[in-house]
Design an enzyme around this catalytic site. Structure first.
Site, PDB file in Angstrom:
ATOM      1  N   GLU A  35     -18.780  78.012  13.451  1.00  0.00           N
ATOM      2  CA  GLU A  35     -17.656  77.089  13.672  1.00  0.00           C
ATOM      3  C   GLU A  35     -16.784  76.965  12.433  1.00  0.00           C
ATOM      4  O   GLU A  35     -17.240  76.511  11.390  1.00  0.00           O
ATOM      5  CB  GLU A  35     -18.183  75.696  14.064  1.00  0.00           C
ATOM      6  N   GLU A  62     -19.362  66.703  14.190  1.00  0.00           N
ATOM      7  CA  GLU A  62     -18.985  68.112  14.371  1.00  0.00           C
ATOM      8  C   GLU A  62     -20.129  68.890  15.027  1.00  0.00           C
ATOM      9  O   GLU A  62     -19.906  69.741  15.886  1.00  0.00           O
ATOM     10  CB  GLU A  62     -18.605  68.717  13.018  1.00  0.00           C
ATOM     11  N   GLU A 102     -19.649  71.956  23.232  1.00  0.00           N
ATOM     12  CA  GLU A 102     -18.935  73.211  23.540  1.00  0.00           C
ATOM     13  C   GLU A 102     -19.903  74.267  24.078  1.00  0.00           C
ATOM     14  O   GLU A 102     -19.609  74.936  25.066  1.00  0.00           O
ATOM     15  CB  GLU A 102     -18.247  73.749  22.276  1.00  0.00           C
TER      16      GLU A 102
HETATM   17  N1  LIG Z   1     -13.991  75.850  30.603  1.00  0.00           N
HETATM   18  C1  LIG Z   1     -12.890  75.173  30.214  1.00  0.00           C
HETATM   19  N2  LIG Z   1     -12.154  74.525  31.130  1.00  0.00           N
HETATM   20  C2  LIG Z   1     -11.050  73.837  30.766  1.00  0.00           C
HETATM   21  N3  LIG Z   1     -10.596  73.707  29.511  1.00  0.00           N
HETATM   22  C3  LIG Z   1     -11.295  74.312  28.546  1.00  0.00           C
HETATM   23  C4  LIG Z   1     -12.470  75.078  28.825  1.00  0.00           C
HETATM   24  N4  LIG Z   1     -12.958  75.568  27.660  1.00  0.00           N
HETATM   25  C5  LIG Z   1     -12.128  75.121  26.707  1.00  0.00           C
HETATM   26  N5  LIG Z   1     -11.133  74.363  27.207  1.00  0.00           N
HETATM   27  C6  LIG Z   1     -10.037  73.715  26.451  1.00  0.00           C
HETATM   28  O1  LIG Z   1      -9.798  74.431  25.254  1.00  0.00           O
HETATM   29  C7  LIG Z   1     -10.049  73.604  24.110  1.00  0.00           C
HETATM   30  C8  LIG Z   1     -10.707  74.429  23.033  1.00  0.00           C
HETATM   31  O2  LIG Z   1     -11.977  74.819  23.498  1.00  0.00           O
HETATM   32  P1  LIG Z   1     -12.926  75.829  22.704  1.00  0.00           P
HETATM   33  O3  LIG Z   1     -14.182  75.986  23.462  1.00  0.00           O
HETATM   34  O4  LIG Z   1     -12.146  77.051  22.358  1.00  0.00           O
HETATM   35  O5  LIG Z   1     -13.243  75.004  21.429  1.00  0.00           O
HETATM   36  P2  LIG Z   1     -12.789  75.249  19.924  1.00  0.00           P
HETATM   37  O6  LIG Z   1     -11.488  75.947  19.851  1.00  0.00           O
HETATM   38  O7  LIG Z   1     -13.954  75.807  19.227  1.00  0.00           O
HETATM   39  O8  LIG Z   1     -12.559  73.683  19.628  1.00  0.00           O
HETATM   40  P3  LIG Z   1     -12.792  72.873  18.294  1.00  0.00           P
HETATM   41  O9  LIG Z   1     -11.570  73.203  17.487  1.00  0.00           O
HETATM   42  O10 LIG Z   1     -12.846  71.439  18.766  1.00  0.00           O
HETATM   43  O11 LIG Z   1     -14.095  73.344  17.706  1.00  0.00           O
HETATM   44  C9  LIG Z   1     -10.921  72.450  24.641  1.00  0.00           C
HETATM   45  O12 LIG Z   1     -10.773  71.276  23.862  1.00  0.00           O
HETATM   46  C10 LIG Z   1     -10.394  72.291  26.055  1.00  0.00           C
HETATM   47  O13 LIG Z   1      -9.206  71.495  26.063  1.00  0.00           O
END
Ligand SMILES: Nc1ncnc2c1ncn2[C@@H]1O[C@H](COP(=O)(O)OP(=O)(O)OP(=O)(O)O)[C@@H](O)[C@H]1O
Length: 131
Positions: A34, A75, A82
């Protein structure tokens, strides 16, 4: 101590060690995977260095420890949400979005609180230092 209770206590000690190992693996996995965790850790180290340089007092260290612990814990929980959501579905789902957005919101809330604590502790000391 009977054989039975000695067995039980060494089993529970092994169980405790295994729990710690799993917890450390979770932390290491989050740090490896992360980007945000790396940013929070870097910020935490910088804050600790600043605290040492500015000789903050015991109460201030307690607040800083709580702030850093709170942000890193949030976090980790965010990463866990996630992973759990991704395990359940990779398709777009409004509930998946809500779960991930709420978990990210939790990190934001504690990060803002930590920033307020940091500013209240460090700004007056930096002001005195540079005035
Ligand atoms: N399966 C899903 N269905 C709908 N929206 C999703 C889905 N997966 C992710 N998202 C959207 O995309 C955003 C980013 O998700 P992701 O899993 O990529 O986390 P990330 O970029 O690692 O986030 P962070 O910066 O909080 O660690 C989420 O906050 C959500 O709004």
């Amino acid at each position: 101590m009977s054989m039975d209770s000695r067995d039980k206590s060494s089993r529970s000690r092994a169980g405790l060690l295994q729990s710690f190992r799993c917890a450390f693996e979770g932390i290491a996995g989050s740090v490896r995977q992360e980007r945000n965790m790396k940013i929070h850790l870097t910020m935490s180290v910088l804050v600790i260095i600043l605290g040492l340089v500015l000789s903050i007092d015991q109460t201030e260290w307690m607040l800083i420890a709580l702030a850093i612990g709170g942000v890193l814990s949030a976090e980790l929980m965010n990463s866990a949400v996630e992973k759990a959501v991704d395990l359940y579905t990779r398709d777009f789902h409004p509930l998946a979005k809500m779960a991930k957005d709420m978990a990210a919101g939790a990190v934001l809330v504690i990060s803002v609180a930590a920033m307020v604590i940091g500013l209240l502790i460090f700004i007056p000391k930096l002001f005195v230092l540079f005035s």
